[in-house]
Scaffold this active site. Structure first.
Site, PDB file in Angstrom:
ATOM      1  N   ASP A   1       0.904  -1.079   0.179  1.00  0.00           N
ATOM      2  CA  ASP A   1      -0.004   0.157  -0.033  1.00  0.00           C
ATOM      3  C   ASP A   1       0.827   1.181   0.050  1.00  0.00           C
ATOM      4  O   ASP A   1       1.610   1.304   0.743  1.00  0.00           O
ATOM      5  CB  ASP A   1      -0.953   0.016   1.233  1.00  0.00           C
ATOM      6  CG  ASP A   1      -1.746   1.173   1.055  1.00  0.00           C
ATOM      7  OD1 ASP A   1      -2.597   1.319   0.526  1.00  0.00           O
ATOM      8  OD2 ASP A   1      -1.281   2.236   1.888  1.00  0.00           O
TER       9      ASP A   1
ATOM     10  N   TYR B   1       2.593  10.352  -0.622  1.00  0.00           N
ATOM     11  CA  TYR B   1       3.624  10.056   0.410  1.00  0.00           C
ATOM     12  C   TYR B   1       5.079  10.436  -0.058  1.00  0.00           C
ATOM     13  O   TYR B   1       5.411  10.065  -1.391  1.00  0.00           O
ATOM     14  CB  TYR B   1       3.688   8.651   0.597  1.00  0.00           C
ATOM     15  CG  TYR B   1       2.272   7.826   1.297  1.00  0.00           C
ATOM     16  CD1 TYR B   1       1.606   8.808   2.027  1.00  0.00           C
ATOM     17  CD2 TYR B   1       2.420   6.612   1.204  1.00  0.00           C
ATOM     18  CE1 TYR B   1       0.527   8.156   2.587  1.00  0.00           C
ATOM     19  CE2 TYR B   1       1.028   6.069   1.954  1.00  0.00           C
ATOM     20  CZ  TYR B   1       0.211   6.693   2.509  1.00  0.00           C
ATOM     21  OH  TYR B   1      -0.972   6.445   3.093  1.00  0.00           O
TER      22      TYR B   1
ATOM     23  N   GLN C   1      -9.882   2.231   4.255  1.00  0.00           N
ATOM     24  CA  GLN C   1      -8.756   2.399   4.931  1.00  0.00           C
ATOM     25  C   GLN C   1      -8.682   3.250   6.147  1.00  0.00           C
ATOM     26  O   GLN C   1      -8.250   4.437   5.903  1.00  0.00           O
ATOM     27  CB  GLN C   1      -7.534   2.585   4.057  1.00  0.00           C
ATOM     28  CG  GLN C   1      -6.065   2.277   4.754  1.00  0.00           C
ATOM     29  CD  GLN C   1      -5.008   2.432   3.629  1.00  0.00           C
ATOM     30  OE1 GLN C   1      -3.987   3.171   4.189  1.00  0.00           O
ATOM     31  NE2 GLN C   1      -4.936   1.825   2.576  1.00  0.00           N
TER      32      GLN C   1
END
Length: 333
Positions: free
Chosen positions: A49, A54, A177
């Site tokens: 994931d 990020y 999530q």
């Protein structure tokens, strides 16, 4: 490693997955990141994931390079879209423009023709939900994603998306999530019951509460040098939510329970979230390969009801069940 269906879909994922939120492209050097990915593969993890935001897109690039040469059909690669990836007014959110451009960028960085799961990283209150759902539908129809999911959506938001999918004949959301751990149980009251009814599985992040549930942080003592709580690049502000002495003291009381179960504290924390039948996978991160080898031992563990009850007794009112009880880390990407 054991595998679970993701929601009511036919997709099986490893019940422990590897995530690279604050490690790849920022906290650790690339050779260490690659070593961690390869350790995950060696331990039977097939689910990875990441997200475009990020490390300002670098995490996707590092993960793509780390997985290069692996049999693509044997992997489940997940990424996300929502948070800003540029300075322009359309470089964020869940508009059709941002989704269609972001999926292409993610595929390029990951070095793959498709992702197995494409997730809305948060709910976008500024874009019509039908626009978002239609764009995700087109991403699936174009073969760029096999399934769609969301991250940190509230029950009413998930329900609204499922209603649009049913009315328009779009692909349904199969996953959410959320943050979930022994200490943070916000999803249990509304999100989990809805998702159980609707066939939506949880892929939970921070099952070890950013390392707090390992027991390495002690009440009345400074955090260990080099730990996440001392490194601004690895989420020190995030960890501070849990760094109160009254919480750390309760966590220390879990030590004998972990020992009784034959687990480390980290393994107990990961095993705990996997006891929830609506949880399809628990995401673990790592800055060293040995952390992965330790945490995956939680796979397949079944905790007795009596032990689970004692965990609840030990943690007591330290457990967060309403995000209003704290400045929730869930507000962070």
């Amino acid at each position: 490693m054991e595998f679970r269906y993701l929601g009511r879909s036919g997709l099986k994922i490893s019940e422990i997955s590897y995530g690279n939120w604050i490690t790849h492209g920022s906290q650790v050097e690339e050779d260490t990141a690659v070593a961690c990915v390869h350790a995950a593969l060696d331990e039977g993890i097939t689910t990875f994931d990441t997200a475009d935001v990020y490390a300002a897109t670098r995490a996707e690039t590092v993960l793509g390079r780390a997985l290069k040469g692996q049999r693509r059909e044997s992997l489940e690669i997940f990424t996300k879209v929502y948070w800003p990836t540029g300075k322009g007014p359309n470089d964020r959110g869940l508009s059709r423009k941002h989704i269609m451009e972001s999926i292409n960028g993610s595929l390029r960085r990951l070095g793959t023709d498709y992702v197995d799961l494409y997730q809305a990283h948060r709910f976008d209150h500024e874009t019509p939900l039908e626009e978002t759902m239609r764009a995700f539908e087109d991403v699936v129809r174009q073969g760029k994603a096999l399934y769609i999911g969301v991250s940190e959506w509230r029950a009413e938001e998930i329900s609204a998306a499922l209603k649009i999918a049913e009315e328009r004949g779009f692909d349904r959301i199969i996953s959410n999530q959320p943050q979930y751990s022994m200490l943070y149980r916000v999803i249990e009251e509304e999100v989990v019951p809805l998702c159980e009814r609707e066939g939506v599985g949880q892929i939970v992040w921070s099952p070890i509460a950013q390392g707090v549930l390992t027991g390495k942080y002690l009440p009345g003592q400074a955090p260990p040098p080099g730990s996440r709580a001392t490194d601004d690049k690895s989420g020190a502000d995030f960890v501070k939510v849990w760094m109160r002495d009254e919480i750390l003291a309760r966590v220390q009381e879990l030590q004998p329970l972990a020992k009784e179960a034959g687990l480390t504290m980290a393994q107990l924390a990961v095993a705990w979230v996997l006891q929830n039948p609506n949880v399809s996978s628990a995401i673990i991160g790592a800055s060293r390969p040995e952390q992965i080898r330790d945490n995956v031992k939680a796979a397949g563990t079944r905790l007795e009801a009596g032990l689970l009850a004692r965990v609840d007794e030990v943690l007591g009112d330290a457990v967060v069940r309403d995000p209003a009880e704290t400045r929730s880390p869930a507000t962070r990407p």
